[in-house]
Enzyme design. Structure first.
Site, PDB file in Angstrom:
ATOM      1  N   GLU A 202     -10.329  -1.476 -18.233  1.00 37.19           N
ATOM      2  CA  GLU A 202     -10.159  -1.421 -16.787  1.00 37.19           C
ATOM      3  C   GLU A 202      -8.836  -0.774 -16.379  1.00 37.19           C
ATOM      4  O   GLU A 202      -8.776  -0.025 -15.411  1.00 37.19           O
ATOM      5  CB  GLU A 202     -10.282  -2.839 -16.195  1.00 37.19           C
ATOM      6  CG  GLU A 202     -10.534  -2.829 -14.701  1.00 37.19           C
ATOM      7  CD  GLU A 202     -11.219  -4.098 -14.198  1.00 37.19           C
ATOM      8  OE1 GLU A 202     -11.984  -4.721 -14.970  1.00 37.19           O
ATOM      9  OE2 GLU A 202     -10.985  -4.461 -13.054  1.00 37.19           O
TER      10      GLU A 202
ATOM     11  N   GLU B 169      -9.316   2.796 -16.816  1.00 37.31           N
ATOM     12  CA  GLU B 169     -10.166   3.324 -15.740  1.00 37.31           C
ATOM     13  C   GLU B 169      -9.344   3.511 -14.465  1.00 37.31           C
ATOM     14  O   GLU B 169      -9.469   4.525 -13.779  1.00 37.31           O
ATOM     15  CB  GLU B 169     -11.350   2.377 -15.485  1.00 37.31           C
ATOM     16  CG  GLU B 169     -12.331   2.925 -14.450  1.00 37.31           C
ATOM     17  CD  GLU B 169     -13.456   1.949 -14.079  1.00 37.31           C
ATOM     18  OE1 GLU B 169     -13.540   0.864 -14.695  1.00 37.31           O
ATOM     19  OE2 GLU B 169     -14.234   2.297 -13.178  1.00 37.31           O
TER      20      GLU B 169
ATOM     21  N   CYS C 255     -15.514  -8.498 -12.699  1.00 37.71           N
ATOM     22  CA  CYS C 255     -15.708  -9.589 -13.662  1.00 37.71           C
ATOM     23  C   CYS C 255     -16.586 -10.711 -13.133  1.00 37.71           C
ATOM     24  O   CYS C 255     -17.133 -11.482 -13.908  1.00 37.71           O
ATOM     25  CB  CYS C 255     -14.371 -10.219 -14.034  1.00 37.71           C
ATOM     26  SG  CYS C 255     -13.226  -9.043 -14.712  1.00 37.71           S
TER      27      CYS C 255
ATOM     28  N   SER D 126     -15.265  -1.204 -10.453  1.00 39.77           N
ATOM     29  CA  SER D 126     -14.989  -0.748 -11.809  1.00 39.77           C
ATOM     30  C   SER D 126     -16.295  -0.763 -12.578  1.00 39.77           C
ATOM     31  O   SER D 126     -17.138  -1.630 -12.373  1.00 39.77           O
ATOM     32  CB  SER D 126     -13.986  -1.709 -12.462  1.00 39.77           C
ATOM     33  OG  SER D 126     -14.070  -1.608 -13.860  1.00 39.77           O
TER      34      SER D 126
ATOM     35  N   LYS E 184     -23.146 -16.455 -14.041  1.00 39.55           N
ATOM     36  CA  LYS E 184     -23.154 -15.829 -15.371  1.00 39.55           C
ATOM     37  C   LYS E 184     -24.526 -15.928 -16.013  1.00 39.55           C
ATOM     38  O   LYS E 184     -24.883 -15.118 -16.862  1.00 39.55           O
ATOM     39  CB  LYS E 184     -22.102 -16.495 -16.272  1.00 39.55           C
ATOM     40  CG  LYS E 184     -20.666 -16.148 -15.904  1.00 39.55           C
ATOM     41  CD  LYS E 184     -20.260 -14.778 -16.398  1.00 39.55           C
ATOM     42  CE  LYS E 184     -18.905 -14.383 -15.839  1.00 39.55           C
ATOM     43  NZ  LYS E 184     -18.592 -12.951 -16.065  1.00 39.55           N
TER      44      LYS E 184
ATOM     45  N   GLU F 174     -26.231 -13.013 -14.657  1.00 40.15           N
ATOM     46  CA  GLU F 174     -25.642 -11.802 -15.233  1.00 40.15           C
ATOM     47  C   GLU F 174     -26.199 -11.521 -16.623  1.00 40.15           C
ATOM     48  O   GLU F 174     -26.546 -10.386 -16.957  1.00 40.15           O
ATOM     49  CB  GLU F 174     -24.117 -11.956 -15.299  1.00 40.15           C
ATOM     50  CG  GLU F 174     -23.394 -10.728 -15.831  1.00 40.15           C
ATOM     51  CD  GLU F 174     -21.900 -10.986 -16.033  1.00 40.15           C
ATOM     52  OE1 GLU F 174     -21.110 -10.390 -15.297  1.00 40.15           O
ATOM     53  OE2 GLU F 174     -21.536 -11.780 -16.918  1.00 40.15           O
TER      54      GLU F 174
ATOM     55  N   GLU G 244     -30.046  -4.150 -17.015  1.00 37.98           N
ATOM     56  CA  GLU G 244     -29.281  -2.965 -17.444  1.00 37.98           C
ATOM     57  C   GLU G 244     -28.255  -3.332 -18.517  1.00 37.98           C
ATOM     58  O   GLU G 244     -27.523  -2.486 -18.997  1.00 37.98           O
ATOM     59  CB  GLU G 244     -28.621  -2.269 -16.251  1.00 37.98           C
ATOM     60  CG  GLU G 244     -27.505  -3.017 -15.552  1.00 37.98           C
ATOM     61  CD  GLU G 244     -28.009  -4.028 -14.530  1.00 37.98           C
ATOM     62  OE1 GLU G 244     -29.214  -4.310 -14.509  1.00 37.98           O
ATOM     63  OE2 GLU G 244     -27.179  -4.559 -13.788  1.00 37.98           O
TER      64      GLU G 244
ATOM     65  N   CYS H 226     -12.128 -18.447 -11.037  1.00 39.43           N
ATOM     66  CA  CYS H 226     -13.059 -19.146 -11.932  1.00 39.43           C
ATOM     67  C   CYS H 226     -12.735 -20.630 -12.094  1.00 39.43           C
ATOM     68  O   CYS H 226     -13.623 -21.430 -12.394  1.00 39.43           O
ATOM     69  CB  CYS H 226     -13.064 -18.486 -13.298  1.00 39.43           C
ATOM     70  SG  CYS H 226     -13.378 -16.721 -13.216  1.00 39.43           S
TER      71      CYS H 226
END
Lengths: 164, 593
Positions: B283, B286, B303, B323, B362, B365, B370, B521
């Protein structure tokens, strides 16, 4: 559907700025719907145009008994199932009208003929207990209804359309 | 400006509190904790449960102390006979339609309704059930299960979804006896705008909203001798798990957690913090790439899966700001089933990756279509056929689920020895632990970006101005001679503010961190209940303490990460990185077509 989308956009933009716009919009959308109800896709259009969450629109629609989520017949027959009407024979009247129209009540206590000519539903009480049994047809209350009277009224409504 | 003070009497005690104080809070000052149910500090005062009633002299009726504020010379009685009878009656009415299935409920022994019944001395409910039939359970979501039958209509979930997250997935539907909390056309959470953040499950006082549990599947995987079961733990688990195991709020239990996981039977105990360091490598490069090549700015962190679904749903036209880095959980999965599998000589088809996350999103996720990089990697090499398909991450457990599993095997958590993570996917830095609290990803990325750009050592590692605090925090960081304007937001309502700014072309920032949950979190939807502001602060302090105690505090100095690049990935943003560590997003939209 495209025409309807434009219609709904116009309804929304007419009311948009007013306080409590959502209620007026929903009322107009239902009234201008062919079967006097609020189909899912039309509610999505309202939410999108007005920029309000779908959940909020559904919350309002399900709160008010006035709003219909199922297509309504041209004529609405409301049978009172309150205690007074019950003791004066409202159940046989309800069965009679359902039998005449060949339909059965769903889990919400409502039934509509497949040709959307008639909707039958029940209410808990009209507050007209002295006149029991009471049946409303298109908003007009008829008192001390008998099976004969009911048959005549419904036959008249059916014939009227056929003749037209 | 000082607020005007108001003096009043609570149970004969004189207290002075600022004007505008809720009666409930004034009682607290007087040493009385008035019981309440639907009230949720800072979020919701619905006034529907009637538990917090008190008697006020001169008032005919009992007053709901969560709704009303103090007045000068008020004389309040918090536990008269009338008050106590009213509270009990109101609770009995709530219990009439609540299934008394406590022994098999997920919230057994951590249920506010249960506790209140005990506190108010309700041993039976005098009232019969008035709801005729049971309502269907909404299990459409991959993260959350809603059982409307256990719901007491306190409105907390609706308020947290609408006010804290501004998502509006759920609302009160219907009226009277038919009122339920539900979604548009009762279609279920999966078809709604729900971001799976799970804040509703944190604030639900009963077992009406819980995470979709995968405890059994994980027990089965552990028991299967043919499988190698790897576990990874998110940073926020080590400051949350202790609470669920009977230790103090925010207690730091890294070593005990590792021992507990080993005792549970996982074959390797690894750390999501390893892949958090990896995320920082990718990151920060990036960000540097975007800054130097005219890429889309501001760049926003990726994230938090609740945040990802939020931007995909409500701001699909702004996805290019995200990102492309996968979250640390997903980076871990793809590295475990490629690099680690190869190195350790394990057939990736036999590996099961279990994540312990503070998060319900999560779970969603891990199932995103993908994200199956490891399988694609092996298939490209001609190793596997399509019907041998596997995901990068197999099971996701919340902190709460892990605690239940540990309780089930009867572990004496408080007395466990301090275990150490396995190598190499267990090594991490102070930067990585910061991911657990709001501002942490930003701080970690800045530590690495600063040193990468300036090629000098960063002396002061701690970026106080973006650490835990109210609302949106911003800072201008000097990277050498260049100022870098950054912002940090937690909760999706705050994220909206920053996105609207971008939409209007007025965003002054180069880099933004967004975490879906309050304070990041540590306040995730999978954390132990309760998860109040005060508790979250304690968890954050433990995060900062862990960072300070780490021998290495910058991601790029993690030797296992350096080794990963030298022997496998080659370089950040390289070909393999793109294949394994980066992802794409889906334009969802708020309204169905």
């Amino acid at each position: 559907m495209n025409d309807r989308a434009n219609e709904i956009a116009a309804i929304v933009s007419k009311h948009r700025e007013r306080h409590g716009a959502l209620l007026s919009i929903l009322e107009t959308v239902q009234r201008t719907n062919e079967h006097n109800y609020l189909p899912k896709q039309e509610l999505v259009m309202v939410a999108k145009e007005l920029g309000v969450p779908l959940s909020q629109v559904y919350s309002v629609v399900t709160f008010y008994a006035f709003f219909n989520l199922k297509a309504q017949g041209e004529h609405v027959i409301t049978v009172c199932r309150g205690t007074a009407c019950h003791t004066r024979g409202s159940k046989p009247l309800l069965d009679k009208v359902l039998h005449m129209l060949g339909i059965e009540l769903d889990e919400d206590g409502m039934a509509t003929t497949p040709d959307y000519r008639f909707t039958v539903h029940t209410v808990a009480c009209f507050g007209q207990c002295a006149l029991a049994p009471v049946i409303a047809i298109d908003g007009v209350i008829h008192s001390m209804v008998t099976e004969e009277k009911l048959t005549t009224m419904i036959e008249a409504l059916s014939a009227h359309k056929e003749g037209a | 400006m000082d607020k005007k003070m108001v003096t009043l009497s609570v149970d004969g005690k004189t207290v002075t509190v600022p004007e505008g104080t809720r009666i409930l809070d004034a009682c607290k000052v007087a040493g009385i904790k008035v019981p309440s149910l639907c009230y949720l500090e800072d979020v919701s005062a619905h006034g529907s449960c009637g538990i917090c009633v008190v008697e006020i002299e001169g008032f005919k009726r009992l007053v709901r102390s969560c709704l009303h504020t103090v007045q000068q010379d008020m004389v309040i009685h918090t536990h008269t006979d009338r008050v106590m009878r009213a509270r009990k009656l109101n609770l009995e009415l709530l219990l009439a339609n609540h299934p008394l299935l406590c022994t098999t409920c997920e919230r057994n022994l951590n249920c506010e309704l249960q506790s209140l019944a005990l506190q108010l001395g309700v041993r039976e409910s005098r009232f019969e059930r008035t709801k005729k039939s049971l309502l269907p359970i909404d299990s459409s979501s991959s993260s959350i299960i809603r059982d409307p039958n256990a719901c007491i209509l306190c409105n907390r979930c609706v308020e947290v979804c609408a006010k804290v997250q501004e998502v509006h997935a759920i609302e009160m539907m219907g009226r009277g006896l038919r009122t339920t909390v539900s979604t548009f056309f009762d279609e279920g959470l999966a078809s709604s705008v729900c971001t799976n953040c799970g804040q509703c499950s944190l604030v639900c006082p009963t077992g009406a909203i819980t995470e979709k549990s995968h405890e059994s599947e994980v027990f089965d995987a552990i028991a299967d001798p043919n499988l190698v079961v790897l576990v990874q733990t998110a940073p926020a688990i080590r400051v949350g798990l202790g609470e669920a195991m009977g230790l103090g709020e925010g207690s730091l239990v890294t070593g005990k957690m590792v021992s507990a996981l080993r005792t549970l039977g996982f074959d390797r105990v690894f750390d999501t913090q390893f892949s958090a360091d990896l995320t920082i490598m990718e990151e920060s490069h990036e960000l540097i790439h975007r800054l130097t090549s005219g890429g889309t700015l501001p760049m926003i962190t990726s994230c938090s899966p609740g945040w990802i679904k939020f931007i995909e749903t409500f701001y699909p036209e702004q996805l290019e700001h995200l990102s492309s880095c996968k979250s640390p959980q997903q980076m871990f999965g793809s590295i475990a089933k490629t690099y680690y599998a190869e190195r350790a000589g394990i057939d990736p088809r036999k590996i099961r990756v279990v994540s312990i996350m503070p998060c319900t999103a999560k779970k969603f996720e891990a199932g995103r279509s993908e994200i199956d990089s490891a399988f694609s990697y092996w298939r490209e090499q001609g190793s596997f056929t399509d019907d041998e398909y596997f995901c990068d991450v197999d099971y996701v457990l919340t902190t709460r689920e892990l605690a239940r599993m540990l309780q089930r095997i009867g572990i004496d958590f408080a007395h466990l020895e301090e275990g150490k993570f396995d190598d190499p996917l267990g090594q991490s830095t102070g930067s990585a632990v910061l991911f657990g609290a709001t501002g942490g990803v930003m701080e970690a990325a800045l530590r690495t970006a600063y040193e990468t750009i300036t090629k000098t050592t960063l002396d002061d590692l701690e970026f106080e101005q973006i650490r835990i605090g109210e609302g949106i925090r911003e800072a201008t960081i000097m990277i050498g001679e260049t100022p870098l304007k950054v912002a940090v937001a937690n909760t999706l309502a705050n994220a909206r503010v920053l996105l609207d700014q971008i939409q209007e072309g007025k965003s002054p920032y180069a880099f933004i961190e967004v975490m879906a949950c309050p304070d990041g979190c540590i306040g995730g939807g999978g954390q132990p209940i309760p998860s109040t502001k005060e508790i979250r602060r304690k968890r954050a302090m433990s995060i900062y303490e862990e960072d300070r105690g780490m021998p290495i505090r910058k991601s790029h100095e993690n030797p296992s990460i350096q080794e990963l690049y030298t022997s496998f990935l080659v370089q950040p943003l390289g070909h393999l990185s793109h294949q394994l560590l980066h992802t794409t997003y889906v334009k969802r939209g708020e309204y169905p077509d």
